[in-house]
Design a protein around this motif. Structure first.
Motif, short mmCIF file in Angstrom:
data_model
loop_
_atom_site.label_atom_id
_atom_site.label_comp_id
_atom_site.label_asym_id
_atom_site.label_seq_id
_atom_site.Cartn_x
_atom_site.Cartn_y
_atom_site.Cartn_z
N PRO A 230 -4.94 2.98 6.09
CA PRO A 230 -3.77 3.74 5.70
C PRO A 230 -3.50 4.96 6.48
O PRO A 230 -4.34 5.80 6.47
CB PRO A 230 -3.90 3.72 4.13
N ILE B 249 -2.55 -6.67 -3.43
CA ILE B 249 -3.08 -6.30 -2.20
C ILE B 249 -4.37 -7.00 -2.04
O ILE B 249 -4.60 -7.60 -1.16
CB ILE B 249 -3.12 -4.75 -2.17
N THR C 77 -2.32 -3.31 -6.96
CA THR C 77 -3.51 -3.37 -6.57
C THR C 77 -4.08 -4.92 -6.41
O THR C 77 -4.82 -5.34 -5.70
CB THR C 77 -4.60 -2.47 -7.38
N ARG D 150 2.00 1.87 -3.55
CA ARG D 150 0.94 2.21 -4.26
C ARG D 150 0.77 3.83 -4.00
O ARG D 150 0.80 4.35 -5.17
CB ARG D 150 -0.12 1.54 -4.13
N GLU E 77 1.11 -1.25 -0.06
CA GLU E 77 0.01 0.10 -0.11
C GLU E 77 0.90 1.21 0.00
O GLU E 77 0.42 2.31 -0.66
CB GLU E 77 -0.93 -0.15 1.25
#
Lengths: 214, 214
Positions: free
Chosen positions: B214, B174, B171, B127, B124
């Motif tokens: 996050p 994840i 993505t 990303r 994450e």
DNA sequence: GTTAGCATGTAAGGAGTTACATGATTTT
DNA sequence: AAAATCATGTAACTCCTTACATGCTAAC
């Protein structure tokens, strides 16, 4: 690298350090970023080498406040004649120093100022380099695939696909270059002397963006 | 970086320098390459730090010929207890040091030895990092597009597409990680490949209930 | 018996980064 | 008048590369 980037940008227009860095970001995009901590010393070095000069860019040139930690106020740099030569020299290099990972992006960014033949050689050099690497990885992958865990495998495959993609991109670019070359045949390029084209002699070929059929 | 890679590889099996480098190539694929000139000094440093040891791997241990420029014969390194701790420490880092360009590949290569929660946080983190960068480039591109020449534009667009691709890849990864986590709250990686993962002692996520925001 | 590949190492140095330090100008 | 952004710079350091230097071992 930074050196080439700075020369390339200053060829287009005089700039001061801070602005130079913004342009660097805008020009190189996702490929590379430089910090001030490397930019300013590089500018000094380049000035010492005689490739750039600055003539106190601001109108407000007051010469009495003694500079405490060096000069204050914008320092606008521009190329000298030697700087232009140096740029031409760097842009005429069509070897590994132009097509390796760290360098290719910067050279490519200044293709507009690069001799057409050199452009093609760099693009081809990079393509071979990538194909070579791809072969190496494929071979090693074929031998060890079964012993690799999920993640290592994912990494290899993502990497291979990235390389494939770049190879296809390069192939398209090379073809476009060749078409342009045929359209504009006269290109002497005497040995040892190639480089700075006059700014805007790049004829706009039909930018064939679109599908790539490998 | 090299340090993590070496620890990660030696966790799987004892190796000597030369072999280590081959494995490095096979493991990191297109992402990174290290030269012997950095590998050997690193091994020394790591030994001095107490993370690895070597017990003269060859049977031919003759102790009379005084070594001229250091020892000859294979030097097989393996992890010490401290080395395993150090590896665990490095693998538990879920910050920028794990998801920046230069580091991400190496961390990812050893995800098999990484705690599932840390894996997701690194994915994450990377990303977001890429999305941020993409935004920056897109904005700057929107502002300056018309002033950019053909090549700079091509570079920007190829770069953006590469970033897009990696974002999509992340993505997917994840999502896979999350599915694994839901399917097996303690031990992930259902099918995938026949990885002969040695039963490595992955640090405990026993009471792992908190879904990281996050 | 020599070439090719395996194997280990050092010295010098390149090309950058981070963290720090300062000041000028514009915006809020 | 404070905060943000523009603007310049230095010191210490990180991390890796290139080029060099050596020797062992297997294959031709």
């Amino acid at each position: 690298m930074l050196e080439l980037a700075v020369l390339g940008l200053l060829q287009e227009a005089p700039l001061h350090g801070y602005e130079l860095r913004q342009r660097l970001k805008a020009t190189l995009g996702t490929f590379r970023a430089f910090s001030y901590g490397s930019l300013y010393p590089t500018l000094r070095r380049m000035q010492a080498a005689g490739w750039i000069t600055h003539d106190d860019g601001d109108a407000t040139v007051v010469a009495d406040a003694p500079p405490l930690t060096g000069r204050r106020g914008k320092v606008v740099y521009k190329l000298t004649a030697e700087g232009k030569e140096r740029l031409a020299e760097l842009l005429s290099e069509a070897g590994p120093s132009a097509w390796e990972d760290e360098t290719f992006g910067v050279h490519f960014a200044f293709f507009g100022q690069t001799d057409p033949e050199v452009r093609v050689r760099i693009l081809e050099g990079r393509r071979s380099r990538l194909e070579e690497r791809r072969e190496g990885v494929r071979t090693s992958l074929a031998r060890t695939r079964s012993r690799l865990d999920r993640y290592t495998l994912q990494l290899q495959e993502h990497g291979l696909e990235s390389v494939d993609r770049e190879v296809r991109w390069l192939t398209e670019l090379i073809e476009t270059e060749r078409r342009s070359a045929r359209a504009r045949p006269a290109d002497p390029v005497p040995p040892g002397q190639a480089g700075t084209r006059p700014p805007s002699d790049v004829p706009p070929p039909p930018t064939a963006t679109g599908r790539g059929a490998p």
